[in-house]
Scaffold this motif. Structure first.
Motif, mmCIF file in Angstrom:
data_model
loop_
_atom_site.group_PDB
_atom_site.id
_atom_site.type_symbol
_atom_site.label_atom_id
_atom_site.label_comp_id
_atom_site.label_asym_id
_atom_site.label_seq_id
_atom_site.Cartn_x
_atom_site.Cartn_y
_atom_site.Cartn_z
ATOM 1 N N GLU B 8 0.146 6.423 -7.700
ATOM 2 C CA GLU B 8 -0.603 7.650 -7.974
ATOM 3 C C GLU B 8 -0.145 8.715 -7.002
ATOM 4 O O GLU B 8 -0.163 8.514 -5.790
ATOM 5 C CB GLU B 8 -2.102 7.407 -7.803
ATOM 6 C CG GLU B 8 -2.714 6.622 -8.943
ATOM 7 C CD GLU B 8 -4.108 6.158 -8.589
ATOM 8 O OE1 GLU B 8 -5.048 6.901 -8.875
ATOM 9 O OE2 GLU B 8 -4.231 5.072 -7.994
ATOM 10 N N SER B 37 0.784 9.841 -12.336
ATOM 11 C CA SER B 37 0.629 8.431 -12.007
ATOM 12 C C SER B 37 1.500 7.597 -12.928
ATOM 13 O O SER B 37 1.844 8.015 -14.028
ATOM 14 C CB SER B 37 -0.834 8.027 -12.134
ATOM 15 O OG SER B 37 -1.416 8.685 -13.223
ATOM 16 N N LYS B 73 -0.471 7.022 -3.562
ATOM 17 C CA LYS B 73 -1.140 5.726 -3.469
ATOM 18 C C LYS B 73 -0.311 4.669 -4.181
ATOM 19 O O LYS B 73 0.215 4.911 -5.266
ATOM 20 C CB LYS B 73 -2.509 5.799 -4.138
ATOM 21 C CG LYS B 73 -3.581 6.437 -3.305
ATOM 22 C CD LYS B 73 -4.872 6.422 -4.090
ATOM 23 C CE LYS B 73 -6.009 7.009 -3.267
ATOM 24 N NZ LYS B 73 -7.196 7.186 -4.138
ATOM 25 N N TYR B 74 -0.205 3.521 -3.541
ATOM 26 C CA TYR B 74 0.435 2.382 -4.194
ATOM 27 C C TYR B 74 -0.649 1.351 -4.447
ATOM 28 O O TYR B 74 -1.316 0.907 -3.512
ATOM 29 C CB TYR B 74 1.530 1.806 -3.301
ATOM 30 C CG TYR B 74 2.202 0.587 -3.894
ATOM 31 C CD1 TYR B 74 3.304 0.731 -4.732
ATOM 32 C CD2 TYR B 74 1.731 -0.692 -3.625
ATOM 33 C CE1 TYR B 74 3.919 -0.382 -5.292
ATOM 34 C CE2 TYR B 74 2.343 -1.803 -4.182
ATOM 35 C CZ TYR B 74 3.431 -1.643 -5.014
ATOM 36 O OH TYR B 74 4.032 -2.737 -5.571
ATOM 37 N N GLY B 76 -3.545 1.732 -5.464
ATOM 38 C CA GLY B 76 -4.847 2.203 -5.006
ATOM 39 C C GLY B 76 -4.950 2.422 -3.515
ATOM 40 O O GLY B 76 -5.965 2.887 -3.038
ATOM 41 N N GLU B 77 -3.896 2.059 -2.772
ATOM 42 C CA GLU B 77 -3.989 2.266 -1.326
ATOM 43 C C GLU B 77 -3.038 3.348 -0.867
ATOM 44 O O GLU B 77 -1.887 3.401 -1.303
ATOM 45 C CB GLU B 77 -3.673 0.963 -0.597
ATOM 46 C CG GLU B 77 -4.881 0.060 -0.530
ATOM 47 C CD GLU B 77 -4.522 -1.269 0.077
ATOM 48 O OE1 GLU B 77 -4.154 -1.273 1.259
ATOM 49 O OE2 GLU B 77 -4.588 -2.282 -0.630
ATOM 50 N N GLU B 78 -3.539 4.187 -0.004
ATOM 51 C CA GLU B 78 -2.752 5.336 0.407
ATOM 52 C C GLU B 78 -1.591 4.922 1.305
ATOM 53 O O GLU B 78 -1.746 4.095 2.201
ATOM 54 C CB GLU B 78 -3.649 6.343 1.126
ATOM 55 C CG GLU B 78 -2.986 7.688 1.246
ATOM 56 C CD GLU B 78 -3.888 8.718 1.885
ATOM 57 O OE1 GLU B 78 -5.120 8.629 1.713
ATOM 58 O OE2 GLU B 78 -3.351 9.620 2.542
ATOM 59 N N TYR B 87 5.425 -0.798 2.679
ATOM 60 C CA TYR B 87 5.488 -0.446 1.261
ATOM 61 C C TYR B 87 6.907 -0.323 0.730
ATOM 62 O O TYR B 87 7.121 -0.381 -0.466
ATOM 63 C CB TYR B 87 4.703 0.847 1.003
ATOM 64 C CG TYR B 87 3.227 0.590 0.958
ATOM 65 C CD1 TYR B 87 2.695 -0.150 -0.102
ATOM 66 C CD2 TYR B 87 2.383 1.034 1.958
ATOM 67 C CE1 TYR B 87 1.348 -0.425 -0.145
ATOM 68 C CE2 TYR B 87 1.039 0.758 1.919
ATOM 69 C CZ TYR B 87 0.517 0.028 0.866
ATOM 70 O OH TYR B 87 -0.809 -0.263 0.809
#
Lengths: 336, 321
Positions: B8, B37, B73-74, B76-78, B87
């Motif tokens: 996202e 997204s 966000k990957y 849902g996590e920033e 990441y």
């Protein structure tokens, strides 16, 4: 005979002599260009399309040489021209525009200076008249504020504007032939559309013949009266846009068409041509394409295919098409 | 905790300072508030002309640049500067130029093995080698060539090396920045097919950045069109191509040279006048208003935001329909 065509290229061979051997970039290219027509030369990198164009203009790198063949301009063989005659030919009879408008203009001279150079060289206009002519040319190619642009340097213009200046420069002496070597490859699609439109418009206005060298099948489809497909320094196929796209007679052309996504957006899987491009240092004895061709036969490996004539001057150099035509002829005879 | 989307991007901004005077710097707004997204296993095509910021978007997502604003966000996590290393095991990139993106002093084995080394993804030398060979096989390279250097390969093969390197960490998301633009058409088709096969096999999602609109349509599920640092239209690939709503998309698509003589002669080009304005000196309102056929007074003052026109087809334009 020679009146009919403005430019005839006959069995042109051009090689580059490098440390690793003779690179045969062009191996017997033959084509004719009628006045006021647009001829497209299409092929992938290393197919010899640009070298063919450079051979006509004789602007090959130092290591390159026209080995044999003729280039006839209005019946005169220009490969026999000396340096002075060639200088008269370039610009006045035949001009070229290059792929990269960023590097083909001289950064330390103004646009006006570079435009006037060709005019002063080829006509007996004085400086003032040449200046006016240059402004007129800039107006013609759709550069806004031409008088201001004349005093600017190339870095002050955008890519599309620079390509317009290149075209203005090439056409300043009203040549009979304009060679465009990948004129829009370095440009964005919307700018590309502008430049292609401009070239077609100018062609109608000034009536010169254009040789359009490109790798983009999309560009040639709408523009060209006639198309040559090149591979490995040879002409595979020649015909009108419809011949090439709908009645293609060469396996390479068919392969090329299968490997580009369809314009209608069908998500059909692409069919790539297997293998890697040909090594020009070590050309095969037979058909240049045989190593990557699905339909290759024994004869393709050993002998160069003949030109197989099809209706309306369409021809392809392919053994498969040759065989098919022979079979059809036989069937025809039997029926008689 | 895991969301519907794999990636996202929210209001991503990337400004570069440009010196415009002795003491003065002006921000160049390469990316100015981009949001989109991507679902797992999906391909989002990102198109636009040079200078519109599409490459910068790709690089900012992977934090090759530190974004000026917004976040990515990957699952849902920033993603922040602190955890990006982690990441990058999930997100990789394939570059445009297969000639300059491979180190000429490294063998293919070392090029593909480098991400494995960085993330310590093997226990023994034997395992490393096996992984590399299976990766080479996956992208259609001859495993015997593992000890060769990049210059010994052709353009298409080099691009395969670059792809194998990206796949080494088993990512779920790959940014393909003009990954097929430098290749000849016959080779390009080979690489496009390979991207499709890999997606089927491994379920990776792509952000496919390219300027060749036919290629993008072929490979993408959804498409985002960018103009001067902003997304002007986003939607289902076929929907955007068949029914473009933003005037820029309309002219962009009409300018595509069609490789089919009959359709090409019938189609009408909407030729845009003028050039793209400088991103240093953007119009206050809609970035496209200086070249738009329909521009009104309002367009020059206000900036339209993306609005949904049904089926997730979003357009940033005041004009209806």
């Amino acid at each position: 005979m020679s009146e009919e065509y403005i430019l005839q290229v006959k069995d042109l061979h051009t090689s580059f002599y490098t440390d690793s051997g003779e690179v045969k970039a062009v191996n017997g290219v033959t084509f004719n260009l009628a006045p006021g027509k647009i001829l497209g030369i299409v092929g992938e990198s290393g197919s010899g399309k640009s070298v063919t164009a450079y051979s006509i203009m004789q602007i090959l790198a130092n290591t390159g040489k026209i080995v044999s063949g003729q280039v006839l301009y209005k019946g005169q063989d220009i490969t026999k021209f000396d340096k002075k005659q060639m200088r008269g030919f370039r610009g006045k009879c035949c001009s070229i525009i290059f792929q990269d408008p960023m590097t083909s203009l001289n950064p330390v001279f103004t646009i006006g200076n570079q435009l006037m150079e060709a005019i002063l060289l080829h006509t007996d206009k004085d400086k003032k008249q040449a200046w006016e002519r240059a402004v007129e040319m800039l107006e013609l190619v759709g550069v806004n504020e031409p008088r201001k642009r004349m005093k600017q340097y190339p870095h002050e213009l955008s890519g599309g504007m620079r390509q317009r200046v290149m075209i203005a420069m090439a056409l300043a002496c009203e040549p009979d032939i304009l060679i465009a070597d990948e004129p829009t490859t370095a440009l964005d699609v919307t700018i590309q559309a502008q430049i292609l439109e401009l070239m077609q418009e100018l062609q109608k206005k000034m009536g010169m013949a254009i040789i359009m060298v490109t790798h983009d099948l999309g560009v040639i489809a709408s523009m060209c009266d006639e198309i040559i497909v090149m591979y490995g320094g040879r002409v595979c196929e020649r015909g009108t846009a419809e011949d090439i796209f709908y009645r293609s007679g060469h396996e390479y052309t068919k392969g090329l068409l299968r490997s580009i996504p369809k314009a209608d957006g069908s998500k059909e899987r692409l069919v790539p041509i297997a293998g890697t491009p040909i090594n020009l240092l070590n050309l095969p004895k037979g058909c240049a394409f045989c190593a990557r061709c699905d339909e290759a036969m024994k004869i393709c490996l050993t002998e160069v295919p003949p030109q197989v004539q099809m209706p309306d001057g369409h021809y392809a150099s392919c053994w498969l098409t040759y065989k098919r035509q022979m079979n059809e002829a036989e069937v025809g005879l039997n029926e008689q | 905790m895991s969301s519907e989307y794999l990636i996202e991007v929210e209001d991503l901004k990337q400004y570069f300072p440009v010196k415009t005077g002795f003491f003065k710097t002006t921000p160049l707004k390469a990316v100015d508030g981009v949001s989109f997204s991507i679902k797992a296993g999906e391909t989002l095509g990102l198109v636009g002309e040079s200078g519109c910021g599409k490459t910068t978007v790709g690089r900012s997502i992977l934090r090759l640049y530190e974004p000026t604003g917004g976040f990515v966000k990957y699952n849902g996590e920033e993603i922040t500067a602190a955890n990006i290393q982690e990441y990058r095991k999930h997100m990789q990139m394939v570059f445009q130029d297969p000639y300059s993106s491979l180190n000429p002093r490294m063998t293919v084995e070392d090029i593909i093995g480098e991400p494995l080394d960085v993330h310590r993804l093997y226990n023994s030398k034997q395992e490393r080698r096996e992984k590399i060979l299976s990766l080479m096989e996956l992208v259609g390279l001859n495993a015997e060539h593992a000890t060769r250097y990049a210059h010994e390969f052709s353009g298409g093969q080099r691009q395969r090396i670059g792809i194998a390197r990206a796949l080494a960490v088993d990512p779920k998301f790959i940014v393909c920045d003009e990954a097929v633009s430098a290749l000849d058409v016959s080779i390009q088709a080979q690489v496009i097919n390979m991207f499709e096969d890999l997606q089927q096999k491994l379920g990776v999602a792509y952000l496919f950045i390219a300027h060749d609109l036919l290629v993008v349509r072929h490979i993408s599920n959804r498409i985002a069109v960018m103009y001067l640092g902003r997304v002007v239209e986003i939607g289902d690939a076929d929907e955007v191509y068949e029914n473009p709503m933003h005037p820029y998309t309309q002219s962009l698509l009409s300018a595509v040279p069609i490789p089919d003589p009959v359709t090409a002669k019938k189609s009408k080009r909407i030729v845009l006048s003028g050039d793209v304005p400088s991103p240093m000196n953007m119009p206050a309102g809609c970035a496209f208003c200086t070249r738009c056929r329909y521009a009104e007074e309002r367009c020059a003052q206000e900036c339209p935001s993306l609005t949904d026109r049904g089926n997730g087809h979003q357009v940033a334009c005041f004009r209806e329909g």
